[in-house]
Design an enzyme around this catalytic site. Structure first.
Site, PDB file in Angstrom:
ATOM      1  N   ARG A  15       0.832  -1.210   0.000  1.00  0.00           N
ATOM      2  CA  ARG A  15       0.000   0.000   0.000  1.00  0.00           C
ATOM      3  C   ARG A  15       0.871   1.266   0.000  1.00  0.00           C
ATOM      4  O   ARG A  15       0.949   1.971  -1.001  1.00  0.00           O
ATOM      5  CB  ARG A  15      -0.958  -0.042   1.214  1.00  0.00           C
ATOM      6  N   ASP A  16       1.567   1.530   1.094  1.00  0.00           N
ATOM      7  CA  ASP A  16       2.332   2.776   1.188  1.00  0.00           C
ATOM      8  C   ASP A  16       3.477   2.769   0.183  1.00  0.00           C
ATOM      9  O   ASP A  16       3.891   3.817  -0.318  1.00  0.00           O
ATOM     10  CB  ASP A  16       2.881   2.943   2.615  1.00  0.00           C
ATOM     11  N   HIS A 207       5.673   4.846  12.521  1.00  0.00           N
ATOM     12  CA  HIS A 207       5.688   4.716  11.058  1.00  0.00           C
ATOM     13  C   HIS A 207       6.664   5.769  10.526  1.00  0.00           C
ATOM     14  O   HIS A 207       6.354   6.952  10.463  1.00  0.00           O
ATOM     15  CB  HIS A 207       4.257   4.980  10.580  1.00  0.00           C
ATOM     16  N   HIS A 209       9.259   7.220   7.600  1.00  0.00           N
ATOM     17  CA  HIS A 209       9.857   7.250   6.265  1.00  0.00           C
ATOM     18  C   HIS A 209      11.328   7.615   6.464  1.00  0.00           C
ATOM     19  O   HIS A 209      11.698   8.223   7.470  1.00  0.00           O
ATOM     20  CB  HIS A 209       9.104   8.244   5.381  1.00  0.00           C
ATOM     21  N   CYS A 240       4.538   9.220  -0.157  1.00  0.00           N
ATOM     22  CA  CYS A 240       3.145   9.644  -0.321  1.00  0.00           C
ATOM     23  C   CYS A 240       3.083  10.641  -1.470  1.00  0.00           C
ATOM     24  O   CYS A 240       3.803  11.632  -1.467  1.00  0.00           O
ATOM     25  CB  CYS A 240       2.629  10.279   0.967  1.00  0.00           C
ATOM     26  N   ASN A 249       9.626   4.239   2.730  1.00  0.00           N
ATOM     27  CA  ASN A 249       9.451   3.844   4.130  1.00  0.00           C
ATOM     28  C   ASN A 249      10.743   3.215   4.632  1.00  0.00           C
ATOM     29  O   ASN A 249      11.600   2.802   3.843  1.00  0.00           O
ATOM     30  CB  ASN A 249       8.347   2.784   4.233  1.00  0.00           C
TER      31      ASN A 249
HETATM   32  P1  HMG Z   1     -12.701  14.641  -2.880  1.00  0.00           P
HETATM   33  O1  HMG Z   1     -12.380  14.959  -4.305  1.00  0.00           O
HETATM   34  O2  HMG Z   1     -12.899  15.768  -1.935  1.00  0.00           O
HETATM   35  O3  HMG Z   1     -13.946  13.637  -2.754  1.00  0.00           O
HETATM   36  O4  HMG Z   1     -11.561  13.694  -2.353  1.00  0.00           O
HETATM   37  P2  HMG Z   1     -15.412  13.667  -3.277  1.00  0.00           P
HETATM   38  O5  HMG Z   1     -16.233  13.008  -2.210  1.00  0.00           O
HETATM   39  O6  HMG Z   1     -15.785  15.045  -3.746  1.00  0.00           O
HETATM   40  O7  HMG Z   1     -15.338  12.675  -4.543  1.00  0.00           O
HETATM   41  C1  HMG Z   1     -14.656  12.988  -5.733  1.00  0.00           C
HETATM   42  C2  HMG Z   1     -14.775  11.813  -6.687  1.00  0.00           C
HETATM   43  O8  HMG Z   1     -14.083  10.686  -6.150  1.00  0.00           O
HETATM   44  C3  HMG Z   1     -16.214  11.344  -6.882  1.00  0.00           C
HETATM   45  O9  HMG Z   1     -16.281  10.780  -8.168  1.00  0.00           O
HETATM   46  C4  HMG Z   1     -16.365  10.260  -5.861  1.00  0.00           C
HETATM   47  O10 HMG Z   1     -17.363   9.322  -6.176  1.00  0.00           O
HETATM   48  C5  HMG Z   1     -15.005   9.609  -5.903  1.00  0.00           C
HETATM   49  P3  HMG Z   1     -17.074  11.548  -9.375  1.00  0.00           P
HETATM   50  O11 HMG Z   1     -18.458  11.788  -8.841  1.00  0.00           O
HETATM   51  O12 HMG Z   1     -16.312  12.824  -9.575  1.00  0.00           O
HETATM   52  O13 HMG Z   1     -16.962  10.573 -10.496  1.00  0.00           O
HETATM   53  N1  HMG Z   1     -14.647   8.992  -4.623  1.00  0.00           N
HETATM   54  C6  HMG Z   1     -14.277   7.717  -4.487  1.00  0.00           C
HETATM   55  N2  HMG Z   1     -14.121   6.719  -5.389  1.00  0.00           N
HETATM   56  C7  HMG Z   1     -13.730   5.521  -4.911  1.00  0.00           C
HETATM   57  N3  HMG Z   1     -13.437   5.304  -3.597  1.00  0.00           N
HETATM   58  C8  HMG Z   1     -13.566   6.273  -2.688  1.00  0.00           C
HETATM   59  C9  HMG Z   1     -14.002   7.541  -3.125  1.00  0.00           C
HETATM   60  N4  HMG Z   1     -14.234   8.705  -2.506  1.00  0.00           N
HETATM   61  C10 HMG Z   1     -14.624   9.569  -3.410  1.00  0.00           C
HETATM   62  N5  HMG Z   1     -13.291   6.036  -1.413  1.00  0.00           N
HETATM   63  C11 HMG Z   1     -10.843  11.878  -0.934  1.00  0.00           C
HETATM   64  C12 HMG Z   1     -11.538  13.225  -1.007  1.00  0.00           C
HETATM   65  C13 HMG Z   1     -10.561  11.595   0.525  1.00  0.00           C
HETATM   66  C14 HMG Z   1     -11.775  10.813  -1.520  1.00  0.00           C
HETATM   67  C15 HMG Z   1      -9.506  11.950  -1.756  1.00  0.00           C
HETATM   68  O14 HMG Z   1      -8.809  13.071  -1.336  1.00  0.00           O
HETATM   69  C16 HMG Z   1      -8.649  10.731  -1.590  1.00  0.00           C
HETATM   70  O15 HMG Z   1      -9.029   9.647  -2.004  1.00  0.00           O
HETATM   71  N6  HMG Z   1      -7.435  10.898  -1.002  1.00  0.00           N
HETATM   72  C17 HMG Z   1      -6.549   9.782  -0.759  1.00  0.00           C
HETATM   73  C18 HMG Z   1      -5.118  10.238  -0.842  1.00  0.00           C
HETATM   74  C19 HMG Z   1      -4.201   9.093  -0.476  1.00  0.00           C
HETATM   75  O16 HMG Z   1      -4.556   7.925  -0.638  1.00  0.00           O
HETATM   76  N7  HMG Z   1      -2.998   9.421   0.001  1.00  0.00           N
HETATM   77  C20 HMG Z   1      -2.049   8.433   0.398  1.00  0.00           C
HETATM   78  C21 HMG Z   1      -2.439   7.692   1.624  1.00  0.00           C
HETATM   79  S1  HMG Z   1      -2.054   8.550   3.135  1.00  0.00           S
HETATM   80  C22 HMG Z   1      -0.395   8.166   3.439  1.00  0.00           C
HETATM   81  O17 HMG Z   1       0.255   7.610   2.610  1.00  0.00           O
HETATM   82  C23 HMG Z   1       0.195   8.466   4.799  1.00  0.00           C
HETATM   83  C24 HMG Z   1       0.409   7.224   5.644  1.00  0.00           C
HETATM   84  O18 HMG Z   1       1.250   6.278   5.010  1.00  0.00           O
HETATM   85  C25 HMG Z   1       1.018   7.607   7.006  1.00  0.00           C
HETATM   86  C26 HMG Z   1       2.217   8.548   6.868  1.00  0.00           C
HETATM   87  O19 HMG Z   1       3.233   8.178   6.224  1.00  0.00           O
HETATM   88  O20 HMG Z   1       2.118   9.659   7.401  1.00  0.00           O
HETATM   89  C27 HMG Z   1      -0.939   6.512   5.942  1.00  0.00           C
HETATM   90 MG    MG Z   2       3.459   6.450   5.039  1.00  0.00          MG
END
Ligand code: HMG
Ligand code: MG
Length: 305
Positions: A15-16, A207, A209, A240, A249
């Site tokens: 995933r990450d 966690h 990086h 990310c 990571n």
């Molecule tokens: P948004 O654009 O504000 O959401 O994004 P929305 O509700 O307005 O939806 C926009 C479109 O996305 C719509 O589609 C929704 O249906 C669709 P449209 O109507 O335009 O065709 N949608 C989805 N589709 C599938 N699955 C869903 C979903 N939600 C909405 N769940 C949102 C807000 C949170 C969805 C977006 O910003 C997002 O998905 N962000 C994820 C970013 C991400 O994954 N980042 C990496 C992970 S975090 C990380 O790595 C840190 C970590 O490792 C810890 C660390 O290191 O610190 C965990």
């Molecule tokens: Mg991370």
């Protein structure tokens, strides 16, 4: 040895790690990676994300990945979920665990999830409640605990507040993420201890990086402070896409070497893990980022003498 010598490594590579790859990784490769890691002895292998495919195209095949992996007794494959829609998709795939995520800083949270921290806590509250009702294990992530790529320094009080909020919400475990890998050991220990003053230490994970090469030192400082759950990614994959400058990571195999040397138990087969690191690096056409994967298993210290 006491149970306090047991470390649970949460393997976040599929995933990450893979979420940051710009070229689409074949679904079959993701499935093979998860199966190989499950066979290495990790109890938790975070498999994929049910986030918006518009935001993270690499994770668009989440349902296919889950459908393809081979279940393994005692191994959990949680998935990242950002909102109710993500939970629906995860439940439809039959997951047993999810991870929700927010940051300690508004600036990063807005870039990563299009909402500020308080907004995301509100958005996640019904997600966690429903997931728990469905009997799922729920993990929470706090990002930017030692620095934010957009805001700079992050007040410790903000990190503690968000950690406590996720705990209060019902997360069984909260992982404290140095998203951009800038923290150093003293800061890491103080951050963990501050969080542990509000949330029991056994509920906390770290966690790191490795952007600035501090991840192992930070883990060591946090182990001394009492943490027993550590996140890492095979081959040091990762980053990310919404955290400028974040690199991979902490590599799981380097972590296992450290932990074994400290007399701590992980249950992970280091040979199989190093083989997996070399294999995924070959699949991605790159050199290993970890130290251990560069050393042939038979030449590792302790074998060749
Ligand atoms: P948004 O654009 O504000 O959401 O994004 P929305 O509700 O307005 O939806 C926009 C479109 O996305 C719509 O589609 C929704 O249906 C669709 P449209 O109507 O335009 O065709 N949608 C989805 N589709 C599938 N699955 C869903 C979903 N939600 C909405 N769940 C949102 C807000 C949170 C969805 C977006 O910003 C997002 O998905 N962000 C994820 C970013 C991400 O994954 N980042 C990496 C992970 S975090 C990380 O790595 C840190 C970590 O490792 C810890 C660390 O290191 O610190 C965990
Ligand atoms: Mg991370």
């Amino acid at each position: 040895m006491s149970s306090n010598d047991q470390i649970r490594i949460v393997e976040v590579g599929p995933r990450d790690g893979l979420q940051n790859e710009s070229a689409q990784v074949p679904t079959a490769t993701k499935i093979a990676l998860i199966d190989r890691l499950s066979a290495c002895g990790f109890l938790v292998v975070e498999a994929t994300s049910f986030v918006s495919p518009k935001w993270i195209p690499q994770m668009a095949d989440a349902a296919e990945v889950l459908a393809g992996i081979t279940p393994r007794e005692g191994v959990m494959h949680p998935v990242l979920v950002p909102n109710e829609k993500g939970l629906e998709r995860a439940l439809a795939s039959g997951v047993r665990g999810i991870a929700v995520f927010t940051a300690a800083s508004d600036a990063f949270n807005l870039k990563n999830t299009n909402i500020d921290v308080d907004g995301s806590l509100q958005r996640l509250t019904p997600v966690v409640a429903r997931a728990r009702e469905a009997g799922l294990w729920v993990r929470g992530y706090v990002s930017t605990v030692l620095g934010c790529p957009y805001q700079g320094a992050v007040p410790l009080a903000d990190v503690v507040r968000v950690t406590a909020a996720l705990h209060e919400m019902g997360c069984a475990e909260i992982s404290l993420g140095d998203t951009i890998g800038v923290g150093t050991a003293k800061q890491a220990r103080e951050m963990l201890q501050a969080c542990a003053s509000e949330v029991p230490m056994e509920r906390l994970a770290v966690h790191f990086h490795d952007t600035y090469g501090q991840a192992l030192a930070n883990v060591f400082a946090c182990l001394e402070a009492g943490v027993r759950v550590v996140d890492a990614a095979v081959a040091g994959l990762g980053g990310c896409p919404y955290a400028q400058g974040a690199s991979g990571n902490l590599a799981s195999e380097d972590l296992v070497w450290q932990l074994e040397g400290l007399g701590l138990r992980t249950g992970v087969d280091l040979d199989a893990l190093c083989d997996t690191a070399r294999w995924i690096n070959a699949e991605l056409s790159r050199e290993p980022a970890s130290k251990l994967a560069r050393i042939p298993n038979e030449r590792r210290f302790g074998r060749a003498h």
